[in-house]
Scaffold this active site. Structure first.
Site, PDB file in Angstrom:
ATOM      1  N   LYS A  22       0.844  -1.209   0.000  1.00  0.00           N
ATOM      2  CA  LYS A  22       0.000   0.000   0.000  1.00  0.00           C
ATOM      3  C   LYS A  22       0.874   1.253   0.000  1.00  0.00           C
ATOM      4  CE  LYS A  22      -1.759   1.769   4.024  1.00  0.00           C
ATOM      5  NZ  LYS A  22      -1.480   3.205   4.156  1.00  0.00           N
ATOM      6  N   ASN A  23       1.830   1.293   0.912  1.00  0.00           N
ATOM      7  CA  ASN A  23       2.604   2.523   1.065  1.00  0.00           C
ATOM      8  C   ASN A  23       3.568   2.765  -0.092  1.00  0.00           C
ATOM      9  OD1 ASN A  23       1.253   3.024   3.386  1.00  0.00           O
ATOM     10  ND2 ASN A  23       2.964   2.596   4.785  1.00  0.00           N
ATOM     11  N   ARG A  92      -4.857  10.810   4.417  1.00  0.00           N
ATOM     12  CA  ARG A  92      -3.810  11.787   4.538  1.00  0.00           C
ATOM     13  C   ARG A  92      -2.811  11.740   3.381  1.00  0.00           C
ATOM     14  NH1 ARG A  92      -1.057  14.498   8.552  1.00  0.00           N
ATOM     15  NH2 ARG A  92       1.074  14.555   7.836  1.00  0.00           N
ATOM     16  N   CYS A 116      -4.609  13.129  13.729  1.00  0.00           N
ATOM     17  CA  CYS A 116      -5.412  11.921  13.517  1.00  0.00           C
ATOM     18  C   CYS A 116      -5.370  11.070  14.766  1.00  0.00           C
ATOM     19  CB  CYS A 116      -4.915  11.151  12.311  1.00  0.00           C
ATOM     20  SG  CYS A 116      -3.326  10.417  12.538  1.00  0.00           S
ATOM     21  N   ARG A 121       0.055  15.340  13.088  1.00  0.00           N
ATOM     22  CA  ARG A 121       0.733  14.896  11.869  1.00  0.00           C
ATOM     23  C   ARG A 121       1.108  16.120  11.039  1.00  0.00           C
ATOM     24  NH1 ARG A 121      -0.868   9.783  10.263  1.00  0.00           N
ATOM     25  NH2 ARG A 121       0.901   9.894   8.872  1.00  0.00           N
ATOM     26  N   PRO A 122       2.180  16.814  11.408  1.00  0.00           N
ATOM     27  CA  PRO A 122       2.530  18.033  10.686  1.00  0.00           C
ATOM     28  C   PRO A 122       3.020  17.756   9.260  1.00  0.00           C
ATOM     29  CG  PRO A 122       4.237  17.473  12.281  1.00  0.00           C
ATOM     30  CD  PRO A 122       3.118  16.494  12.486  1.00  0.00           C
ATOM     31  N   ILE A 123       2.965  18.791   8.394  1.00  0.00           N
ATOM     32  CA  ILE A 123       3.545  18.645   7.048  1.00  0.00           C
ATOM     33  C   ILE A 123       4.603  19.724   6.801  1.00  0.00           C
ATOM     34  CG2 ILE A 123       1.581  17.458   5.968  1.00  0.00           C
ATOM     35  CD1 ILE A 123       0.878  20.268   4.716  1.00  0.00           C
ATOM     36  N   ASP A 124       5.161  20.231   7.914  1.00  0.00           N
ATOM     37  CA  ASP A 124       6.127  21.325   7.779  1.00  0.00           C
ATOM     38  C   ASP A 124       7.324  20.939   6.895  1.00  0.00           C
ATOM     39  OD1 ASP A 124       6.528  19.533  10.045  1.00  0.00           O
ATOM     40  OD2 ASP A 124       8.314  20.715  10.481  1.00  0.00           O
ATOM     41  N   LEU A 125       7.730  19.674   6.940  1.00  0.00           N
ATOM     42  CA  LEU A 125       8.912  19.283   6.158  1.00  0.00           C
ATOM     43  C   LEU A 125       8.597  19.252   4.663  1.00  0.00           C
ATOM     44  CD1 LEU A 125      10.201  16.462   8.552  1.00  0.00           C
ATOM     45  CD2 LEU A 125      11.158  18.767   8.293  1.00  0.00           C
ATOM     46  N   ASP A 308       4.733   0.867  12.050  1.00  0.00           N
ATOM     47  CA  ASP A 308       3.547   0.180  11.521  1.00  0.00           C
ATOM     48  C   ASP A 308       3.449  -1.284  11.966  1.00  0.00           C
ATOM     49  OD1 ASP A 308       2.756   2.489  10.300  1.00  0.00           O
ATOM     50  OD2 ASP A 308       3.233   1.876   8.259  1.00  0.00           O
ATOM     51  N   ARG A 400      -8.618  -0.422   4.712  1.00  0.00           N
ATOM     52  CA  ARG A 400      -7.762   0.592   4.101  1.00  0.00           C
ATOM     53  C   ARG A 400      -6.430  -0.008   3.691  1.00  0.00           C
ATOM     54  NH1 ARG A 400      -6.076   4.822   7.625  1.00  0.00           N
ATOM     55  NH2 ARG A 400      -5.022   5.280   5.702  1.00  0.00           N
TER      56      ARG A 400
HETATM   57  C1  UD1 Z   1       4.375   6.944   6.274  1.00  0.00           C
HETATM   58  C2  UD1 Z   1       3.486   5.737   6.158  1.00  0.00           C
HETATM   59  C3  UD1 Z   1       3.001   5.287   7.524  1.00  0.00           C
HETATM   60  C4  UD1 Z   1       4.160   5.112   8.479  1.00  0.00           C
HETATM   61  C5  UD1 Z   1       5.046   6.338   8.505  1.00  0.00           C
HETATM   62  C6  UD1 Z   1       6.305   6.147   9.330  1.00  0.00           C
HETATM   63  C7  UD1 Z   1       2.418   6.019   4.009  1.00  0.00           C
HETATM   64  C8  UD1 Z   1       1.180   6.315   3.237  1.00  0.00           C
HETATM   65  N1  UD1 Z   1       2.344   6.085   5.336  1.00  0.00           N
HETATM   66  O1  UD1 Z   1       3.562   8.001   6.795  1.00  0.00           O
HETATM   67  O2  UD1 Z   1       2.292   4.054   7.352  1.00  0.00           O
HETATM   68  O3  UD1 Z   1       3.649   4.900   9.779  1.00  0.00           O
HETATM   69  O4  UD1 Z   1       5.461   6.660   7.166  1.00  0.00           O
HETATM   70  O5  UD1 Z   1       7.035   5.082   8.845  1.00  0.00           O
HETATM   71  O6  UD1 Z   1       3.443   5.678   3.446  1.00  0.00           O
HETATM   72  N2  UD1 Z   1       6.807  14.651  10.379  1.00  0.00           N
HETATM   73  C9  UD1 Z   1       7.024  15.980  10.675  1.00  0.00           C
HETATM   74  N3  UD1 Z   1       6.840  16.902   9.683  1.00  0.00           N
HETATM   75  C10 UD1 Z   1       6.467  16.531   8.418  1.00  0.00           C
HETATM   76  C11 UD1 Z   1       6.255  15.175   8.127  1.00  0.00           C
HETATM   77  C12 UD1 Z   1       6.435  14.251   9.151  1.00  0.00           C
HETATM   78  O7  UD1 Z   1       7.368  16.340  11.799  1.00  0.00           O
HETATM   79  O8  UD1 Z   1       6.334  17.412   7.551  1.00  0.00           O
HETATM   80  C13 UD1 Z   1       6.988  13.659  11.465  1.00  0.00           C
HETATM   81  C14 UD1 Z   1       5.734  12.823  11.718  1.00  0.00           C
HETATM   82  O9  UD1 Z   1       4.835  13.486  12.599  1.00  0.00           O
HETATM   83  C15 UD1 Z   1       6.321  11.569  12.316  1.00  0.00           C
HETATM   84  C16 UD1 Z   1       7.622  11.403  11.534  1.00  0.00           C
HETATM   85  O10 UD1 Z   1       7.938  12.703  11.009  1.00  0.00           O
HETATM   86  O11 UD1 Z   1       6.630  11.773  13.659  1.00  0.00           O
HETATM   87  C17 UD1 Z   1       7.566  10.409  10.409  1.00  0.00           C
HETATM   88  O12 UD1 Z   1       6.474  10.713   9.574  1.00  0.00           O
HETATM   89  P1  UD1 Z   1       6.454  10.360   8.036  1.00  0.00           P
HETATM   90  O13 UD1 Z   1       7.596   9.450   7.716  1.00  0.00           O
HETATM   91  O14 UD1 Z   1       6.325  11.587   7.232  1.00  0.00           O
HETATM   92  O15 UD1 Z   1       5.090   9.525   7.918  1.00  0.00           O
HETATM   93  P2  UD1 Z   1       4.100   9.507   6.704  1.00  0.00           P
HETATM   94  O16 UD1 Z   1       4.847   9.668   5.421  1.00  0.00           O
HETATM   95  O17 UD1 Z   1       2.952  10.396   6.983  1.00  0.00           O
END
Ligand code: UD1
Length: 432
Positions: A22-23, A92, A116, A121-125, A308, A400
């Protein structure tokens, strides 16, 4: 709304085939938007999430056909640069369309994902990367708005407080491949799903070096073409079936486990006392609960122990004599399953991102509530090992990310039945 009714206590036996990841699929579907022609993906898992992503991509104007695990994406009509709240709220990972929008359309308006069930779940990066590439980013009325007449290469880091980000690395890569000049991404995620995206983008004509390393180097190209790609098997589904064999004291063969990506999971199973061995037919997994020992687990980015798989191992450790400690470092609040496992007789205490699991001799079936995808898997595993009947509500969470899990478990002798009633599914919660 569907439920699973599970009669526990049957050791699983037989052979199971693992679906496509899936991922790995979700970012590839978004990346197909970058091509000038159609892309065909094989071995696409038939899941609620892959179908949701197909809807998102269709909404943006592309054509998507999905039949028999083959998905054809034709990006010709990709013109719409808006992903509305109702779509991103459902899943997401819809945020993955942002990179292709910025790179190909020069603009994006994407609903900002919120927190969630497993925490913030920030997207700042993601935004940091896009803005380093030259996009102007604003947040307006709950939407992220990006404008970029032209993207240019840049050097930046995507490492955050919890380590690297899979989502940010994939999203920003999808923009960087069409940016002018060279981009150097430090602190890149090294997960197999990122490597899969890089291999796919290269097939489309992208120039990327460093897959599986902390530093990625991208040389922008003018355009990308459609391609064909077969999705790798799902390492988390394979890990979940391994735990299913271990927790029931069963003996199964997994046809196509992607073992190269599963070192951390396999070594924890060995430490606990289950056995995982490569045999001519596939990967044999077996164990006897009487011989198991407790262990400590700390989740971390790849090649560390995957977050996961944390919930599934908690279900297993709840039945292992002694005290096990689980530290969750990626999503510190990802422990909602602990309370449900306790309702089945487990002895788990959670404090400050750490769970103390005191093994109990048995779990007993109970009605429980699935709170997110992997938590649901943990409850299914607990139900398979428990005495009596477990009823798992809200199985749309499990749909899902696991294709026909009840049929696969039933083919191994597990007594799992899906029961439908007429009430509509509840709205999907945001989660990985
Ligand atoms: C992906 C996987 C999810 C898995 C996760 C961690 C998919 C669809 N989902 O989620 O199943 O649990 O990787 O292996 O592939 N973070 C920030 N800022 C950001 C983005 C992330 O601080 O902009 C933090 C997150 O809150 C978390 C960490 O970085 O603590 C890792 O998150 P991330 O690897 O981005 O997870 P996803 O890609 O959302």
């Amino acid at each position: 709304m569907d439920r699973f009714v599970i009669e526990g206590g049957v050791p699983l036996r037989g052979r199971v085939f693992i679906s496509g990841s899936k991922n790995a699929t979700l970012p590839l579907m978004a990346a197909a938007l970058l091509g000038d022609g159609p892309t065909t993906l094989f071995n696409v898992p038939d899941l609620r999430d892959t179908r949701t992503m197909a809807d998102v991509i269709r909404y943006l104007g592309a054509d998507v056909r999905f039949e028999d695990h083959v998905m054809v994406i034709d990006p010709k009509g990709f013109q719409n640069a808006e992903a509305p709240y109702d779509m991103v709220r459902k899943m997401r990972a819809s945020i993955y369309v942002m990179g292709p929008m910025i790179a190909k359309l020069g603009r994006a308006r994407v609903s900002m994902p919120g927190g969630c069930a497993i925490g913030p779940r920030p997207i700042d990066l993601h935004l940091k990367g896009f803005s380093a590439l030259g996009a102007k980013i604003d947040i307006e009325h709950g939407y992220v708005v990006a404008e970029a007449a032209k993207l240019h290469g840049a050097e930046f880091s995507l490492s955050g407080a919890a380590g690297s980000s899979v989502g940010a690395t994939c999203n920003v890569l999808m923009a960087a491949v069409l940016a002018e000049g060279e981009t150097v991404i430090h602190g890149a995620a090294r997960e197999p799903e990122v490597c899969e995206l890089i291999a796919f983008l290269r097939k489309m004509g992208a120039k990327i070096e460093g897959a599986g390393e902390r530093v990625l180097r991208v040389t922008g190209v003018q355009s990308l073409h459609g391609t064909e790609h077969t999705i790798v098997a799902d390492r988390i589904e394979a890990g979940t079936f391994m735990v299913a064999a271990a927790i029931t004291g069963g003996d199964i063969i997994i046809d196509n486990a992607p073992l190269d990506h599963m070192d951390a999971v396999v070594s924890k199973l060995h430490e606990i006392g289950a056995r995982v061995e490569q045999v001519p037919e596939g990967t044999r997994v077996w164990g006897n609960r009487e011989n198991y020992s407790p262990t400590n687990i700390q989740t971390w980015t790849y090649p560390g122990f995957p977050t996961d798989m944390q919930a599934q191992f908690m279900a297993l450790l709840s039945l292992v004599p002694g005290v096990s400690i689980i530290r969750e470092t990626i999503y510190v609040d990802r422990f909602l399953h602990a309370a449900e496992l306790n309702r089945m007789g487990a002895n788990i205490q959670v404090l400050n991102g750490m769970a103390t699991v005191v093994g109990v001799p048995k779990l007993s079936g109970a009605p429980v509530m699935a709170s997110d995808l992997r938590a649901s898997a943990a409850l299914v595993l607990a139900g398979l090992a428990a005495e009596g009947t477990t009823i798992i509500n809200r199985v749309y969470h499990i749909d899902r990310g696991y294709e026909s899990i009840e049929k696969k478990l039933a083919s191994l002798g597990g007594k799992v039945e899906r029961v439908s009633d007429s009430a509509p599914d509840e709205p999907l919660a945001l989660e990985p």
